[in-house]
Write an enzyme that holds these catalytic residues in place. Structure first.
Site, PDB file in Angstrom:
ATOM      1  N   CYS A 145       0.863  -1.179   0.000  1.00  8.25           N
ATOM      2  CA  CYS A 145       0.000   0.000   0.000  1.00  8.25           C
ATOM      3  C   CYS A 145       0.899   1.229   0.000  1.00  8.25           C
ATOM      4  O   CYS A 145       1.802   1.346   0.831  1.00  8.25           O
ATOM      5  CB  CYS A 145      -0.890  -0.045   1.247  1.00  8.25           C
ATOM      6  SG  CYS A 145      -1.691   1.502   1.654  1.00  8.25           S
TER       7      CYS A 145
HETATM    8 ZN    ZN Z   1      -2.147   0.925   3.851  1.00  4.50          ZN
END
Ligand code: ZN
Ligand code: ZN
Length: 126
Positions: free
Chosen positions: A60
């Protein structure tokens, strides 16, 4: 003369306080609406499945942690749902490509900020 001057000052202070409170409330409200919109938008984004995550094989971009689950933005970038939500509280743009992730929907603004319909002057003088 002096008395009316201080009365005006008192009124001005009240108006000033009133506008300060009002502006704070309005700012607070717009933050609240922005967050609510962010949450709604993220919920409407498609969830990445295991296969997509495996193919992506990336972290992410917001928290740099591995993604067990992710949301796919309309610009085809993957982020944790939680991270994306936090991000959207402060930024409207994708952290990777700076695409606007969503526009504040005019509907939500309209429903809370409806201009009053023009008042018709009916004088029932009977
Ligand atoms: Zn994240
Ligand atoms: Zn993007």
């Amino acid at each position: 003369m002096f008395e009316s001057g201080s009365a005006i000052r008192a009124v001005m202070m009240c108006i000033h306080a009133y506008f300060n409170i009002w502006c704070d409330a309005k700012a607070g409200w717009s933050v609240f609406m922005k967050r609510r919109t962010a949450v709604n938008k993220i919920e409407s984004l498609p969830e990445a499945d295991k296969e997509q995550l495996r193919l992506l094989d990336d972290v992410c971009a917001i928290c740099y942690q591995e993604m067990q689950s992710a949301k796919i933005t309309k610009c085809k970038h993957f982020f944790h749902g939680v991270c994306l939500r936090k991000w959207l509280y402060v930024q409207d743009r994708c952290p990777l490509c700076h695409e606007i992730l969503y526009g504040i929907e005019s509907d939500t603004i309209k429903e809370n900020n409806q201009p009053a319909p023009p008042e018709e002057n009916h004088h029932d003088s009977e």
